[in-house]
Enzyme design. Structure first.
Site, mmCIF file in Angstrom:
data_model
loop_
_atom_site.group_PDB
_atom_site.id
_atom_site.type_symbol
_atom_site.label_atom_id
_atom_site.label_comp_id
_atom_site.label_asym_id
_atom_site.label_seq_id
_atom_site.Cartn_x
_atom_site.Cartn_y
_atom_site.Cartn_z
ATOM 1 N N ASP A 113 5.969 6.566 -4.618
ATOM 2 C CA ASP A 113 4.649 6.566 -3.979
ATOM 3 C C ASP A 113 4.825 6.899 -2.506
ATOM 4 O OD1 ASP A 113 3.440 5.848 -6.326
ATOM 5 O OD2 ASP A 113 3.325 3.709 -5.852
ATOM 6 N N ASP A 131 -0.463 -3.600 -12.985
ATOM 7 C CA ASP A 131 1.006 -3.649 -12.998
ATOM 8 C C ASP A 131 1.489 -5.024 -12.542
ATOM 9 O OD1 ASP A 131 0.838 -0.960 -13.620
ATOM 10 O OD2 ASP A 131 1.347 -0.265 -11.603
ATOM 11 N N ASP A 186 -11.195 3.162 3.948
ATOM 12 C CA ASP A 186 -10.949 2.278 2.802
ATOM 13 C C ASP A 186 -10.612 3.063 1.547
ATOM 14 O OD1 ASP A 186 -11.490 0.111 4.342
ATOM 15 O OD2 ASP A 186 -13.578 -0.098 3.710
ATOM 16 N N ASN A 187 -10.657 4.382 1.622
ATOM 17 C CA ASN A 187 -10.443 5.212 0.434
ATOM 18 C C ASN A 187 -9.010 5.688 0.304
ATOM 19 O OD1 ASN A 187 -13.166 5.196 -0.472
ATOM 20 N ND2 ASN A 187 -13.685 6.655 1.135
#
Length: 374
Positions: free
Chosen positions: A47, A329, A159-160
């Site tokens: 990531d 997860d 916030d996205n």
């Protein structure tokens, strides 16, 4: 911080075992955990997250809040992200996240969690190896040079977050090149609990079946996650080849609905879906299947031995929620951390709720140095 976990009702596994209440589904007496007790196999993704600007999103035609698979037009995105912005790297991919969270919850000994998956011989692969080591997970990657290490770009604006996943090397896992090797298979044999996310059904069904059959033949616990509606829909045949070996099945409400529809359960009721999934044919009849279905902020449903129990999740102020992406997860990771220690099932759910609660208050599937779970 979240309020205290409400006291869950005790479960009954069967009438004869009523006295034992939530008897652990592994061994009778908890014993000291040894390394490699928990085995995971899946798609390792690095990531790569960074705060970007609107121009960057526009350049690659990304929506501010979305989750997509990378196309040709996104090829340069990953390099540009690293060059232009301040990036953070985290070892990702659903199964790897869950194993990492389980290890974090357990703390000691290190390397209780083993992870197998495929990466490339490149910089991102090296970072994944380093991150797994930092998380004290015993990662054994199949390294090949045909495809680069899989990655997921998290492009943050306010916030996205717009997620762009490029599976690449993760798609190249080969049973004969890695799982079958003597040293690797020995690690599989050392485990007593196995976990694979449904996403891996698109990569190597034969690898999953080999592990699932080993667990079943040795009366160990094999756990699977439905992972996504598209797995239940488009990889239904693969999923149902594995299902007879599944001791613990995880899913969320959307996945459960898709699964129920594909299996013609003729119900949308989450408890009924859990019961019907629990009753599907099973190879190892010494264990009844356990089905655990989450519903975001709503209660978690667990079916076992013809009974269905529900567990309220930890309350949280919506303004404290930073990112719900890793919640599923983390839930599984928390659950596995207690399951592998032979803890009662209600304790497994409690740990699952705790882990998910911690993770949604942070960006990405990250966590503080130590858990504060009682």
């Amino acid at each position: 911080m979240a309020s205290e976990e409400p006291k869950a009702k005790k479960l009954k596994l069967s009438e004869e075992e009523e006295e034992k209440k939530t008897e652990s589904p592994t061994k009778k007496t908890p014993e000291k955990l040894s390394p490699n007790s928990l085995f995971g196999m899946g798609n390792p993704l690095l990531d790569i997250s960074a705060v970007v600007d609107k121009d960057f999103l526009d350049k690659y035609t990304l929506k501010p809040n979305d989750q997509i698979l990378a196309e040709d037009k996104h090829k340069a995105l990953f390099e540009e992200l690293v060059k232009k912005f301040k990036v953070e790297y985290h070892a990702g991919g659903a199964t790897q996240n869950s194993i990492k969270i389980a290890q974090w919850m357990i703390q000691e000994p290190h390397k209780v969690g083993t992870f197998f998956g495929c990466i490339g011989k490149d910089k991102f692969g090296e970072i994944l190896k380093q991150k797994a080591e930092e998380a004290h997970v015993d990662a054994h990657y199949y390294e090949q040079d045909e495809e680069p290490t899989g990655s997921c770009a998290a492009c943050i604006t306010g916030d996205n977050r717009s997620l762009v996943a490029n599976l690449a090397a993760a798609n190249c896992y080969k049973k004969d090149k890695h799982l079958d090797l003597e040293g690797n298979w020995k690690l599989v044999e050392k485990a007593k609990v196995y976990y694979i996310a449904g996403f891996f059904l698109t990569v190597s069904l034969e690898s999953i079946l080999k592990v699932a059959k080993h667990a079943s033949e040795n009366n160990k616990l094999f756990c699977l996650n439905l992972s996504a509606p598209f797995i239940c829909q488009f990889f239904k045949d693969n999923l149902m080849q594995v299902m007879p070996y599944v001791d613990v099945l995880f899913g969320n409400e959307t996945e459960a609905a898709a699964f129920a529809k594909e299996q013609d359960f003729q119900t949308k009721d989450i408890k009924e879906i859990a019961k019907k999934a629990q009753a599907l044919p099973k190879v190892n009849t010494k264990r009844k299947r356990i089905v655990v279905l989450t519903q975001g902020k709503d209660e978690t449903t667990m079916a076992l031995d013809d009974k269905v129990e529900t567990f309220p999740v930890l309350k949280i102020d919506p303004k404290d929620i930073v990112d719900t992406n890793g919640a599923g997860d983390a839930f599984v990771g928390g659950f596995l951390s207690e399951l592998v220690q032979d803890k009662p099932l209600d304790q497994c759910v409690k740990a699952a709720h705790y882990a998910a609660n911690v993770i949604i208050q942070r960006a990405g599937c990250t966590f503080p140095e130590k858990p504060d779970f009682k």
